[in-house]
Design an enzyme around this catalytic site. Structure first.
Site, mmCIF file in Angstrom:
data_model
loop_
_atom_site.group_PDB
_atom_site.id
_atom_site.type_symbol
_atom_site.label_atom_id
_atom_site.label_comp_id
_atom_site.label_asym_id
_atom_site.label_seq_id
_atom_site.Cartn_x
_atom_site.Cartn_y
_atom_site.Cartn_z
ATOM 1 N N GLU A 1 -10.793 -37.092 16.545
ATOM 2 C CA GLU A 1 -12.099 -36.416 16.657
ATOM 3 C C GLU A 1 -13.234 -37.381 16.339
ATOM 4 O O GLU A 1 -14.080 -37.109 15.476
ATOM 5 C CB GLU A 1 -12.147 -35.169 15.762
ATOM 6 C CG GLU A 1 -11.145 -34.121 16.197
ATOM 7 C CD GLU A 1 -11.371 -32.723 15.622
ATOM 8 O OE1 GLU A 1 -12.230 -32.542 14.743
ATOM 9 O OE2 GLU A 1 -10.663 -31.800 16.085
ATOM 10 N N GLU B 1 -4.279 -30.816 19.195
ATOM 11 C CA GLU B 1 -4.416 -29.767 18.170
ATOM 12 C C GLU B 1 -4.743 -28.470 18.889
ATOM 13 O O GLU B 1 -5.706 -28.420 19.668
ATOM 14 C CB GLU B 1 -5.551 -30.098 17.176
ATOM 15 C CG GLU B 1 -5.229 -31.273 16.276
ATOM 16 C CD GLU B 1 -6.330 -31.562 15.245
ATOM 17 O OE1 GLU B 1 -7.099 -30.657 14.880
ATOM 18 O OE2 GLU B 1 -6.410 -32.721 14.807
HETATM 19 O O1 AHR Z 1 -6.573 -28.927 11.792
HETATM 20 C C1 AHR Z 1 -7.712 -28.913 10.981
HETATM 21 C C2 AHR Z 1 -8.770 -29.866 11.479
HETATM 22 O O2 AHR Z 1 -9.238 -29.442 12.717
HETATM 23 C C3 AHR Z 1 -8.347 -31.289 11.732
HETATM 24 O O3 AHR Z 1 -8.356 -32.053 10.583
HETATM 25 C C4 AHR Z 1 -9.376 -31.779 12.690
HETATM 26 O O4 AHR Z 1 -8.882 -32.767 13.548
HETATM 27 C C5 AHR Z 1 -9.805 -30.511 13.429
HETATM 28 O O5 AHR Z 1 -11.165 -30.358 13.445
#
Ligand code: AHR
Length: 494
Positions: free
Chosen positions: A175, A299
């Site tokens: 990110e 994610e």
């Molecule tokens: O999964 C929680 C957070 O969500 C992670 O650390 C980040 O990559 C995303 O914003």
């Protein structure tokens, strides 16, 4: 009851469903690592070199192909050298992203690699670009994978690991448009190009490098990033997409005790990932017409308000039948794009967001999402085949979504494996299935319940999958009954 037609054409083979689509993510966040996975060797909780035996066994049984670590946002403030060597000498740090707790670095590279070896999965390391250096990342790769005579190899050996580890997946930052440095896409792309150059392949180890891709629907990031990458330097770009039922980060809705309206919003929100994936693939096609660079859904999962009374920085939430439907819908979407999606990692594996396992002291439970992953296991490494389902898009009050989600694959044994879910809370569906070849047997499983049903530490098996007989098979024709709010898998064999 609603009746619909489903056609399955096993002769139309699409792509291998990479086992990595069933991947998971573990971050130094809340009780994911500490308490959830790692309890230390001196713990009363049964463990092997500090790793919980119950959690390792559950993950192994579910079939976890790849595990991403150490973050998340944590990755871009993680300095790997603090997590090696004698534990009493490891430097502590503050976990600024997640609750401001002190991180003692007792779980580091050796412990993570041991975890992957115990589970039998591929490690996926997320390197630090935001606050790290090119040298630091380069040396980490050397430390883990080199067998040459070199300072990093010597250091690893001195720390008790003679042989290098196998490491394929390497994320260059996380990110970086946000917690990983608030970079512009151009700046990040240049950083990516430089960092990746110094992450070398040692011996037979070949890295598959992953560039930080977009946040949700941000195609501008994808466009600029892709214009500065090529397949020589990037194996894939990553996408992060969370399902937030209300669409409001300040009040995301609760994990349990939610209304039917919130359920419907959750299903609609989660289905939005499909057009978002398509929008990024379209941009990627422009710069990579031969599809050499893959897409990783790095994610994904549901993100709700934390459980009352828990640390807001720990992101601990329960997991219900609603999450099971969400998991089924997403996994079917990823399977159906197996030609381009090379990996996906649900966030996160234990005690954080949409987890497959929750722990409380020595107790552990498998969530409804766990059972979906386990039920879907035969898709791993199988070949996606064509499915055509009649439209099942309906309005639920004023919220419209597709009720039935589906994907099918041919396994290595020649079986046909079909996974389905019915998100509709009130209507049963009966699917008239026409297959292009005949089968004589089937084996089906079902996970079903009320939308808010979940497992507790005192009753851990309230929501579990069971053998299912709601199938009528006659050669190449089948009828599959899908009760409201259910996930069903069927394996057809000759
Ligand atoms: O999964 C929680 C957070 O969500 C992670 O650390 C980040 O990559 C995303 O914003």
């Amino acid at each position: 009851m609603i009746s619909k037609k489903l056609t399955i054409n096993t002769a139309a083979k699409k792509a291998e469903i990479k086992k990595e689509i069933y991947g998971h993510f573990s971050e130094h966040l809340g009780r994911c690592i500490y308490g959830g996975i790692y309890v230390g060797e001196d713990s009363d909780i049964p463990n092997t070199r500090g790793l919980r035996n119950d959690v390792v066994a559950a993950l192994k049984d579910m079939g976890i192909p790849v595990l991403r670590w150490p973050g998340g946002c944590f990755a871009d403030e993680y300095h790997w050298m603090n997590g090696i060597g004698p534990k009493d000498k490891r430097v502590t740090m503050i976990n600024t992203n997640w609750g401001g707790v002190t991180e003692d670095n007792s779980f580091g590279t050796h412990e993570f690699m041991d975890l992957c070896e115990q589970i039998g999965c591929e490690p996926y390391i997320s390197g630090n670009v935001g606050s790290g250096t090119v040298r630091e990342m380069s040396e980490w790769i050397e430390y883990m994978t080199s067998d040459n005579v070199s300072p990093m190899t010597d250091l690893r050996k001195a720390n008790g690991r003679e042989k290098p580890w196998h490491l394929k997946y390497l994320g260059i930052g996380n990110e970086n448009w946000g917690c990983g440095g608030f970079m512009t896409p151009e700046y990040y792309a240049n950083q990516y190009r430089q960092f990746q150059q110094f992450c070398k392949d040692y011996g037979s180890n070949k890295l598959f490098k992953v560039a930080c891709g977009p946040n949700g629907g941000d195609t501008t990031w994808t466009e600029k990033l892709m214009s500065m990458l090529n397949p020589m330097i990037a194996g894939a770009i990553s996408l992060h997409f969370y399902t937030i039922p209300t669409g409001n980060w300040n009040d995301k809705g609760n994990a349990t005790g939610f209304s039917e309206e919130l359920y419907n919003r959750t299903i609609r929100e989660t289905q939005n990932i499909a057009p978002i994936i398509e929008s990024h693939l379209k941009v990627m096609d422009k710069y990579d017409p031969d599809h050499k660079i893959g897409l990783i859904v790095d994610e994904w999962g549901c993100w709700y308000n934390v459980e009352e009374g828990t640390n807001p920085g720990f992101l601990y939430q329960q997991n219900t039948m609603r999450d099971a439907i969400v998991a089924s819908v997403n996994l079917n979407i990823f399977n159906n794009r197996a030609d381009r999606i090379v990996m996906a990692n649900i966030a996160q594996v234990v005690n954080v967001l949409q987890s497959v396992v929750l722990t409380e002291g020595s107790k552990m439970l498998r969530t409804p999402t766990y059972h979906v992953f386990k039920m879907y296991k035969p898709h791993q490494g199988s070949t996606l085949v064509e499915t055509k389902l009649e439209n099942t898009m309906y309005a639920h009050e004023d919220i419209a979504y597709t009720d039935i989600s589906c994907s099918a694959s041919e396994t290595k044994d020649g079986d046909l494996f079909v996974t389905l879910s019915n998100a509709n809370l009130h209507e049963e569906y009966v699917l008239d299935v026409a297959i292009d070849k005949a089968f004589s047997k089937y084996d089906a499983r079902i996970l079903t319940g009320a939308m808010g049903d979940y497992n507790t530490f005192d009753a851990p098996d309230q929501v579990i999958d069971k053998a299912y007989s709601g199938i009528a098979l006659n050669g190449s024709a089948a009828k599959i009954t899908l009760p409201p709010c259910s996930v069903v898998t069927v394996k057809f064999t000759k």
